[in-house]
Scaffold this motif. Sequence first.
Motif, PDB file in Angstrom:
ATOM      1  N   ARG A 160       0.686  -1.330   0.204  1.00  0.00           N
ATOM      2  CA  ARG A 160       0.198   0.072  -0.102  1.00  0.00           C
ATOM      3  C   ARG A 160       0.769   1.330   0.026  1.00  0.00           C
ATOM      4  O   ARG A 160       0.672   2.186  -0.428  1.00  0.00           O
ATOM      5  N   LEU A 193       2.676   1.884  -3.438  1.00  0.00           N
ATOM      6  CA  LEU A 193       1.597   2.519  -4.591  1.00  0.00           C
ATOM      7  C   LEU A 193       1.185   3.451  -4.579  1.00  0.00           C
ATOM      8  O   LEU A 193       0.890   4.090  -5.179  1.00  0.00           O
ATOM      9  N   ALA A 194       0.880   3.637  -2.964  1.00  0.00           N
ATOM     10  CA  ALA A 194       1.313   5.416  -2.562  1.00  0.00           C
ATOM     11  C   ALA A 194       1.691   6.301  -3.166  1.00  0.00           C
ATOM     12  O   ALA A 194       1.838   7.377  -3.958  1.00  0.00           O
ATOM     13  N   VAL A 218      -0.434  -6.262  -9.173  1.00  0.00           N
ATOM     14  CA  VAL A 218       1.080  -5.257  -8.533  1.00  0.00           C
ATOM     15  C   VAL A 218       1.944  -5.594  -9.304  1.00  0.00           C
ATOM     16  O   VAL A 218       3.042  -5.002  -9.861  1.00  0.00           O
ATOM     17  N   THR A 265      -4.487   2.681 -10.017  1.00  0.00           N
ATOM     18  CA  THR A 265      -5.940   2.242  -9.786  1.00  0.00           C
ATOM     19  C   THR A 265      -6.300   1.072  -9.979  1.00  0.00           C
ATOM     20  O   THR A 265      -7.443   0.238  -9.229  1.00  0.00           O
ATOM     21  N   THR A 325      -4.884  -1.693  -7.650  1.00  0.00           N
ATOM     22  CA  THR A 325      -5.559  -1.842  -6.216  1.00  0.00           C
ATOM     23  C   THR A 325      -6.998  -1.873  -5.851  1.00  0.00           C
ATOM     24  O   THR A 325      -6.631  -2.338  -5.429  1.00  0.00           O
TER      25      THR A 325
END
Length: 369
Positions: free
Chosen positions: A153, A156-157, A288, A315, A318
């Motif tokens: 997470r 990815l951010a 991912v 997006t 996720t």
Amino acid sequence: MSSLPPSSTNLKGDLTLLGGSGSTIQPVGDFKAESGGESGLSSTESIPLVNIEGFRIIRLLGQGGMGRVYLAEQTSLRRMVALKLIRPEALAGETARLRFQTEAEAVARINHPGIVQIHSVGEHSDTPYMVLEYVSGRTLKDVISLRGTMGVRQALAILGQVARALERAHEVGVVHRDIKPDNILVTRQGQAKVTDFGLARLKTEGKDLHLTQEGIAIGTPLYMSPEQVGGKSVDIRSDIYSLGVTAYHMLAGHPPFQGKNAIEVALLHVHSEAKPLEAIRPDIPPAVAALVRHMMAQRPEDRPQNPRELLADITRATLGLPPQKDKQSRRRLLWARMVTAGLFSLSLLLTLALAAILWPQKNEIEKPT
């Protein structure tokens, strides 16, 4: 905690690779900590020999072959800034001065929270300097070194934030050409900021403004795109590749390719495929891993074609979906889902078959005499 092997420690800097069978390497800069970030770097040269009017220089933030960056107070506004100066010995030729000017122009074009901002430029005793936004935080490279690997997470951010910064750069005709963990600062609040546009390529009125001749590759071998290694003309898709390598580094704890020297590493980007992330970290979702693989496609046309496409793919990742235009990853993900569904169906059939075998036996046992 993962780290680069000793044989790779000489690959950190920005290098120029001159093509041909007798390739040689020339260093053009190697910042140990980049503009505006905290590094904890110690140096006997913590204070420069010059005093620049209007600034109180506090300490050294980072240095490299071409320049140094200092933490300073801009006394007129009582604010902290990052003061970047060219090393005196680098001023012997015109290239360093021109690159400095190109960097200033590139950063000035991009007004975005994901880009370290420039406040002003000047010259003191024939030494150019640049006043940049000071970012309190660490380089992404330092963050990875401290943690070993990053959570999906969080990775990815950061990926999304840098992609948005590149989207703005793309809109104003700027290609960074040196995206890597060293050039991404992460604030204490988790905000990512891109810095060091010293190798940037600018487009003005349809013309490219850059200092690299065709056939000469420039960048950092651990993160260079295949077309960059070949000295070809590059566009935003090269930055997307380098960001993909950075994402791989965040998730695996090390870059995808390592070798004995810079040329060997650079050529691996052209001729080899990275070890799948799933084989290194089974906890990484297939979508991912597919995203990173898509970003690192060897052919530019097989990658996301611009940051907007990349943001859409992030997006999708996720949500557990493969990149929209990556047919190979979509086939792999579909196959994985089919295998999972097949195993589930097989398990269900075996359960039903076992129930069918045992049910008559149970009835016989319970049958009254």
